[in-house]
Design a protein around this motif. Structure first.
Motif, mmCIF file in Angstrom:
data_model
loop_
_atom_site.group_PDB
_atom_site.id
_atom_site.type_symbol
_atom_site.label_atom_id
_atom_site.label_comp_id
_atom_site.label_asym_id
_atom_site.label_seq_id
_atom_site.Cartn_x
_atom_site.Cartn_y
_atom_site.Cartn_z
ATOM 1 N N GLU A 1 70.566 -28.028 -2.491
ATOM 2 C CA GLU A 1 69.532 -27.034 -2.210
ATOM 3 C C GLU A 1 68.153 -27.670 -2.162
ATOM 4 N N GLU A 2 67.904 -28.585 -3.107
ATOM 5 C CA GLU A 2 66.611 -29.254 -3.137
ATOM 6 C C GLU A 2 66.419 -30.137 -1.904
ATOM 7 N N HIS A 3 67.480 -30.810 -1.474
ATOM 8 C CA HIS A 3 67.380 -31.675 -0.301
ATOM 9 C C HIS A 3 67.162 -30.834 0.965
ATOM 10 N N ALA A 4 67.802 -29.682 1.018
ATOM 11 C CA ALA A 4 67.584 -28.778 2.152
ATOM 12 C C ALA A 4 66.124 -28.325 2.199
ATOM 13 N N ALA A 5 65.551 -28.043 1.030
ATOM 14 C CA ALA A 5 64.144 -27.645 0.977
ATOM 15 C C ALA A 5 63.231 -28.792 1.405
ATOM 16 N N THR A 6 63.572 -30.010 1.008
ATOM 17 C CA THR A 6 62.795 -31.176 1.420
ATOM 18 C C THR A 6 62.828 -31.338 2.938
ATOM 19 N N ILE A 7 63.977 -31.091 3.548
ATOM 20 C CA ILE A 7 64.081 -31.169 5.014
ATOM 21 C C ILE A 7 63.130 -30.168 5.656
ATOM 22 N N TRP A 8 63.043 -28.965 5.105
ATOM 23 C CA TRP A 8 62.126 -27.971 5.656
ATOM 24 C C TRP A 8 60.673 -28.419 5.485
ATOM 25 N N HIS A 9 60.351 -29.043 4.365
ATOM 26 C CA HIS A 9 59.003 -29.582 4.145
ATOM 27 C C HIS A 9 58.647 -30.567 5.255
ATOM 28 N N GLU A 10 59.541 -31.512 5.499
ATOM 29 C CA GLU A 10 59.256 -32.537 6.507
ATOM 30 C C GLU A 10 59.288 -31.963 7.924
ATOM 31 N N GLU B 1 58.433 -25.566 1.798
ATOM 32 C CA GLU B 1 59.487 -26.142 0.955
ATOM 33 C C GLU B 1 59.879 -25.193 -0.171
ATOM 34 N N GLY B 2 58.842 -24.687 -0.865
ATOM 35 C CA GLY B 2 59.101 -23.774 -1.969
ATOM 36 C C GLY B 2 59.759 -22.487 -1.510
ATOM 37 N N TYR B 3 59.373 -22.003 -0.344
ATOM 38 C CA TYR B 3 59.982 -20.795 0.208
ATOM 39 C C TYR B 3 61.467 -21.032 0.461
ATOM 40 N N ALA B 4 61.785 -22.194 1.060
ATOM 41 C CA ALA B 4 63.185 -22.530 1.324
ATOM 42 C C ALA B 4 63.970 -22.644 0.022
ATOM 43 N N TYR B 5 63.331 -23.215 -0.991
ATOM 44 C CA TYR B 5 63.991 -23.333 -2.290
ATOM 45 C C TYR B 5 64.215 -21.952 -2.896
ATOM 46 N N GLY B 6 63.202 -21.087 -2.821
ATOM 47 C CA GLY B 6 63.315 -19.758 -3.390
ATOM 48 C C GLY B 6 64.369 -18.910 -2.706
ATOM 49 N N ARG C 1 78.203 -39.259 4.368
ATOM 50 C CA ARG C 1 79.116 -38.439 3.579
ATOM 51 C C ARG C 1 79.009 -36.971 3.973
ATOM 52 N N LYS C 2 80.071 -36.248 3.672
ATOM 53 C CA LYS C 2 80.169 -34.847 4.071
ATOM 54 C C LYS C 2 79.037 -34.007 3.504
ATOM 55 N N GLU C 3 78.592 -34.301 2.279
ATOM 56 C CA GLU C 3 77.581 -33.455 1.655
ATOM 57 C C GLU C 3 76.254 -33.480 2.414
ATOM 58 N N ASN C 4 75.992 -34.549 3.149
ATOM 59 C CA ASN C 4 74.760 -34.602 3.928
ATOM 60 C C ASN C 4 74.819 -33.669 5.124
ATOM 61 N N VAL C 5 75.972 -33.595 5.766
ATOM 62 C CA VAL C 5 76.153 -32.631 6.846
ATOM 63 C C VAL C 5 76.020 -31.217 6.296
ATOM 64 N N GLU C 6 76.564 -31.000 5.100
ATOM 65 C CA GLU C 6 76.471 -29.688 4.472
ATOM 66 C C GLU C 6 75.024 -29.342 4.129
ATOM 67 N N VAL C 7 74.240 -30.351 3.727
ATOM 68 C CA VAL C 7 72.827 -30.118 3.446
ATOM 69 C C VAL C 7 72.120 -29.647 4.710
ATOM 70 N N TYR C 8 72.374 -30.320 5.825
ATOM 71 C CA TYR C 8 71.739 -29.914 7.076
ATOM 72 C C TYR C 8 72.177 -28.500 7.464
ATOM 73 N N GLU C 9 73.461 -28.230 7.359
ATOM 74 C CA GLU C 9 73.965 -26.909 7.727
ATOM 75 C C GLU C 9 73.352 -25.826 6.833
ATOM 76 N N GLU C 10 73.182 -26.163 5.544
ATOM 77 C CA GLU C 10 72.575 -25.204 4.620
ATOM 78 C C GLU C 10 71.114 -24.960 4.997
ATOM 79 N N ALA C 11 70.418 -26.043 5.336
ATOM 80 C CA ALA C 11 69.021 -25.901 5.753
ATOM 81 C C ALA C 11 68.926 -25.084 7.038
ATOM 82 N N ASP C 12 69.778 -25.377 7.990
ATOM 83 C CA ASP C 12 69.760 -24.677 9.273
ATOM 84 C C ASP C 12 70.081 -23.196 9.107
ATOM 85 N N ALA C 13 70.974 -22.881 8.175
ATOM 86 C CA ALA C 13 71.371 -21.486 7.943
ATOM 87 C C ALA C 13 70.232 -20.656 7.357
#
Length: 332
Positions: A149-158, A263-268, A34-46
């Motif tokens: 936002e939380e999923h983007a932070a989880t991606i950074w954790h992993e 992870e917390g930094y990415a969330y913050g 789904r589109k929101e998953n691509v958006e999660v990655y793009e948000e994390a990458d940004a």
């Protein structure tokens, strides 16, 4: 199973029972990204320019492909475009999971996360069951509060775990000095010994409260004094542990604590300091299993950030977070 094999497969937010995982598949099974998953990655990458401020040498999300697992296939997003001009490709799943983890593919570490729609509903199931998951964001979030936002932070954790294993695998493995018994595996001593000892439980609770107090203290001299007091308090408790239990504690604090810090930094960055402190600092409390060390390690990283800006540049996992704090207290 050796400590090394056991530690690699389940970084990040831990899974629960097979029955609940099966329910999650039945409830949330969808096919196609789904589109929101691509958006999660793009948000994390940004977030990369802001994440660079953490100063972990060469830590870039684009270096680690992210595999979104939907119950049927992996949808792999890479930091560089494929020959057809896209960053997305569909592959057979390499690790069937509904939790965040990392795995090695063709000799390189990659991130594996469930698609957002499955993971958010999976966490709803956990909330309905009244179950707290170990580590990561799960313990601090109310039902239906886990989103992009939380999923983007989880991606950074992993991704940070992928970074650790790519650059410092030998040092990470060296935090535990010997192979652990097959019957207990990684974390087994924590649940069978530490969590069953009332004096250890009481001591850890006091240490967590002390760390939160240090985090909130602004006056430099008083802060340094409190750090020294904390290290004495912790050392006294740990002197009553076996070597294996101490090794497991330092492993989780150093390896998972730094990942939780990322992870917390990415969330913050996404949600603001107040939101970070609500979900990470305020929720930093005792829990059975390894999750409590994610938070104590994360808090130690936050304190190091306050008193030793740029400490990440020398973080090569050959020493523990306590070692770094002790170096600070011994400095002039």
């Amino acid at each position: 199973m050796s400590r090394k094999k056991n530690s690699i497969l389940f970084y990040g937010i831990y899974g629960l029972s097979g029955i609940l995982l099966l329910i999650s598949v039945l409830v949330t099974g969808t096919y196609g990204l789904r589109k929101e998953n691509v958006e999660v990655y793009e948000e994390a990458d940004a977030l990369q320019p802001e994440m660079d401020k953490m100063q972990f040498p060469g830590f870039k999300l684009e270096d680690y492909p992210v595999r979104f697992y939907d119950g049927d296939s992996d949808y792999v997003i890479t930091g560089t475009k494929q020959p057809d001009g896209t960053k997305l490709k569909k592959e057979s799943p390499v690790f069937q999971t509904y939790v965040g983890t990392i795995t090695k593919v063709d000799g390189s570490w990659q991130v594996v996360v469930p698609v957002l729609e499955q993971f958010s509903q999976f966490m709803d199931l956990m909330a309905d069951a009244g179950t707290l998951m170990e580590g990561g964001l799960a313990a601090g979030y109310e039902k239906e509060a886990y989103g992009e936002e939380e999923h983007a932070a989880t991606i950074w954790h992993e991704a940070f775990h992928a970074y650790q294993m790519t650059n410092y695998e030998e040092a990470v493995d060296g935090l535990v000095k010997e192979e652990l018994p097959e019957e207990t595996g990684m974390g087994g001593i924590i649940t069978s010994k530490v969590d069953q000892d009332s004096s250890q439980v009481s001591g850890i609770k006091k240490e967590l409260e002390h760390l939160k107090k240090i985090y909130a203290t602004e006056e430099p001299v008083e802060k340094k004094k409190q750090i020294a007091q904390y290290l004495e308090l912790e050392s006294s408790r740990k002197s009553r542990l076996s070597d294996t239990a101490r090794w497991e504690e330092q492993y989780y604090e150093t390896v998972e604590g730094t990942a939780c810090f990322v992870e917390g930094y990415a969330y913050g960055v996404q949600k603001g300091t107040k939101a970070f402190e609500k979900h990470y600092i305020q929720n930093c409390g005792y829990s059975r299993g390894s999750g409590k060390y994610y938070y104590s390690g994360m808090l130690k990283c936050c304190i190091l950030d306050q008193v030793c800006p740029g400490w990440e540049k020398s973080c090569d996992f050959t020493c523990t977070l306590d070692d770094l704090l002790e170096q600070y207290t011994n400095s002039r």
